[in-house]
Design a protein around this motif. Structure first.
Motif, PDB file in Angstrom:
ATOM      1  N   HIS A 182       0.997  -1.045   0.031  1.00 64.07           N
ATOM      2  CA  HIS A 182      -0.021   0.156  -0.125  1.00 64.07           C
ATOM      3  C   HIS A 182       0.602   1.058   0.001  1.00 64.07           C
ATOM      4  O   HIS A 182       2.060   1.267   0.524  1.00 64.07           O
ATOM      5  N   ASN A 183       0.349   2.342  -0.345  1.00 64.42           N
ATOM      6  CA  ASN A 183       0.956   3.598  -0.520  1.00 64.42           C
ATOM      7  C   ASN A 183       0.805   4.417   0.815  1.00 64.42           C
ATOM      8  O   ASN A 183      -0.281   4.831   1.333  1.00 64.42           O
ATOM      9  N   CYS A 184       1.529   3.994   1.742  1.00 63.75           N
ATOM     10  CA  CYS A 184       1.597   4.458   3.113  1.00 63.75           C
ATOM     11  C   CYS A 184       2.284   6.188   3.331  1.00 63.75           C
ATOM     12  O   CYS A 184       3.177   6.268   2.610  1.00 63.75           O
ATOM     13  N   ILE A 185       1.904   6.645   4.167  1.00 64.35           N
ATOM     14  CA  ILE A 185       2.348   8.032   4.638  1.00 64.35           C
ATOM     15  C   ILE A 185       3.410   7.898   5.768  1.00 64.35           C
ATOM     16  O   ILE A 185       2.803   7.573   6.917  1.00 64.35           O
ATOM     17  N   ASN A 186       4.551   8.378   5.412  1.00 59.23           N
ATOM     18  CA  ASN A 186       5.570   8.098   6.579  1.00 59.23           C
ATOM     19  C   ASN A 186       5.676   9.402   7.424  1.00 59.23           C
ATOM     20  O   ASN A 186       5.217  10.459   7.257  1.00 59.23           O
ATOM     21  N   LEU A 187       6.306   8.998   8.786  1.00 58.56           N
ATOM     22  CA  LEU A 187       6.198  10.139   9.673  1.00 58.56           C
ATOM     23  C   LEU A 187       8.096  10.122   9.891  1.00 58.56           C
ATOM     24  O   LEU A 187       8.611   9.036  10.491  1.00 58.56           O
ATOM     25  N   ARG A 188       8.649  11.229  10.004  1.00 58.31           N
ATOM     26  CA  ARG A 188      10.171  11.289  10.256  1.00 58.31           C
ATOM     27  C   ARG A 188      10.286  11.870  11.735  1.00 58.31           C
ATOM     28  O   ARG A 188       9.474  13.078  11.930  1.00 58.31           O
ATOM     29  N   LEU A 189      10.819  10.955  12.376  1.00 60.05           N
ATOM     30  CA  LEU A 189      11.303  11.529  13.921  1.00 60.05           C
ATOM     31  C   LEU A 189      12.569  11.731  14.230  1.00 60.05           C
ATOM     32  O   LEU A 189      13.503  10.810  13.754  1.00 60.05           O
ATOM     33  N   PRO A 190      13.210  12.933  14.806  1.00 59.66           N
ATOM     34  CA  PRO A 190      14.553  13.122  14.530  1.00 59.66           C
ATOM     35  C   PRO A 190      15.236  12.054  15.666  1.00 59.66           C
ATOM     36  O   PRO A 190      16.381  11.732  15.603  1.00 59.66           O
ATOM     37  N   THR A 191      14.403  11.862  16.816  1.00 60.23           N
ATOM     38  CA  THR A 191      15.027  11.128  17.652  1.00 60.23           C
ATOM     39  C   THR A 191      15.288   9.489  17.129  1.00 60.23           C
ATOM     40  O   THR A 191      16.297   9.025  17.882  1.00 60.23           O
ATOM     41  N   TYR A 192      14.765   9.321  16.299  1.00 55.00           N
ATOM     42  CA  TYR A 192      15.138   7.792  15.866  1.00 55.00           C
ATOM     43  C   TYR A 192      15.957   7.855  14.503  1.00 55.00           C
ATOM     44  O   TYR A 192      16.474   7.179  13.961  1.00 55.00           O
ATOM     45  N   GLY A 193      16.364   9.204  14.200  1.00 59.26           N
ATOM     46  CA  GLY A 193      17.407   9.280  13.211  1.00 59.26           C
ATOM     47  C   GLY A 193      16.662   9.248  11.829  1.00 59.26           C
ATOM     48  O   GLY A 193      17.517   8.964  10.840  1.00 59.26           O
ATOM     49  N   GLY A 194      15.326   8.996  11.644  1.00 54.39           N
ATOM     50  CA  GLY A 194      14.997   8.643  10.145  1.00 54.39           C
ATOM     51  C   GLY A 194      13.511   8.394  10.332  1.00 54.39           C
ATOM     52  O   GLY A 194      12.624   9.131  11.219  1.00 54.39           O
ATOM     53  N   LEU A 195      12.948   7.678   9.457  1.00 54.20           N
ATOM     54  CA  LEU A 195      11.764   7.284   9.289  1.00 54.20           C
ATOM     55  C   LEU A 195      11.052   6.269  10.238  1.00 54.20           C
ATOM     56  O   LEU A 195      11.730   5.449  10.793  1.00 54.20           O
TER      57      LEU A 195
END
Length: 301
Positions: A194-207
């Protein structure tokens, strides 16, 4: 007997600490608002009760003895803490003032902090609260924040954590139009189609890898899609607009799921997370304003 000595010697301890720090009975008296004779009498009385000499008196200075140095190192910090706590309590009796800076995610600000502050701030017009939206786990001292908010009570060892919201669950949602030409996901791995919408989190260093748990298996899925945001609200709005599948708090999606605009899938895989917690340094003496705010934000039960 030891309790009586401590109680009766409190004035002597205060005088001794002032003299030891100032290296002068005169300067200690000025600091305490007492005469030199009164300070000297208090220190002599303490020495007599303890049976040891605490200060060596020279013509131009005063120096602690070994026993005096030991007493200064062990007792002075405790008396300082007591004074600070009494000052904080005094603030509670008066009209508290001050600015409290808090770093938190936009979700925590909108869903938890702002609603509770609506009732809190009118009661205390002298208190100002500054909220900074940030998804990172911020170093409070380095960024000059008084407190932060994040999911879960697991914080650094020198932090105090106070729950300020109930437990939270996330939901996988998309519009009916998105799912119509495709089969509904049955497992988290099905999201890869599926075409999913990602969330970028600085704490995790990426998506952010979407986290799932059905009670038997835990799995993190790194989804793919055309859109990436750094705000959970933008991810949600994009799902509502029919731009893909999003992973958002259930409380946001629930009204749209109820009307049928959004479809929620993989509900059996939705993990339950310990709610938002306010965290702040345990070593920092809380002001009266901070104590009142913590009490107002605290989640009961």
């Amino acid at each position: 007997m030891q309790t009586d000595i401590l109680r009766d010697s409190f004035a002597g301890l205060t005088a001794f600490i002032a003299v030891a720090r100032e290296r002068s009975f005169t300067r200690a008296g000025a600091r305490l608002g007492l005469s030199q004779a009164a300070v000297s009498h208090a220190v002599r009385g303490l020495e007599k009760k303890l049976g040891v000499q605490l200060l060596v008196r020279h013509s131009r200075s005063v120096v602690p003895t070994d026993a005096g140095e030991r007493l200064l190192a062990t007792v002075a910090p405790q008396l300082t803490a007591i004074d600070a706590e009494l000052a904080a309590l005094a603030e509670l009796r008066e009209s508290p003032t001050g600015t409290i800076r808090i770093t938190a995610s936009d979700h925590a600000i909108r869903q938890v902090l702002s609603p509770k502050l609506k009732a809190f701030l009118p009661k205390y017009p002298g208190i100002r609260v500054e909220l900074a939206a940030d998804n990172a786990f911020t170093d409070l001292a380095a960024a000059d924040f008084d407190a932060g908010v994040r999911l879960g009570e697991s914080v650094a060892q020198d932090m105090i954590a106070v729950r300020i919201s109930p437990d939270i669950r996330f939901a996988v949602v998309a519009t009916r139009q998105h799912f119509t030409p495709r089969s509904l996901p049955k497992t988290p791995e099905d999201l890869m189609r599926h075409n999913c919408i990602n969330l970028r989190l600085p704490t995790y260093g990426g998506l952010w890898a979407w986290e799932f748990d059905n009670g038997k298996r835990q799995v993190n899925v790194r989804v793919e899609g055309q859109l990436t945001y750094n705000s959970i609200y933008d991810c949600f709005d994009a799902a509502v607009a029919g731009l893909g599948v999003s992973y958002v708090p259930q409380e946001l999606a629930a009204p749209y799921v109820k009307t049928g605009h959004l479809i929620s899938v993989l509900a059996d895989w939705a993990p339950r997370w310990s709610g938002f917690h306010l965290y702040y340094p345990s070593r920092r003496q809380s002001s009266g304003a901070m104590a009142l705010l913590v009490a107002a934000l605290r989640e009961d039960g």
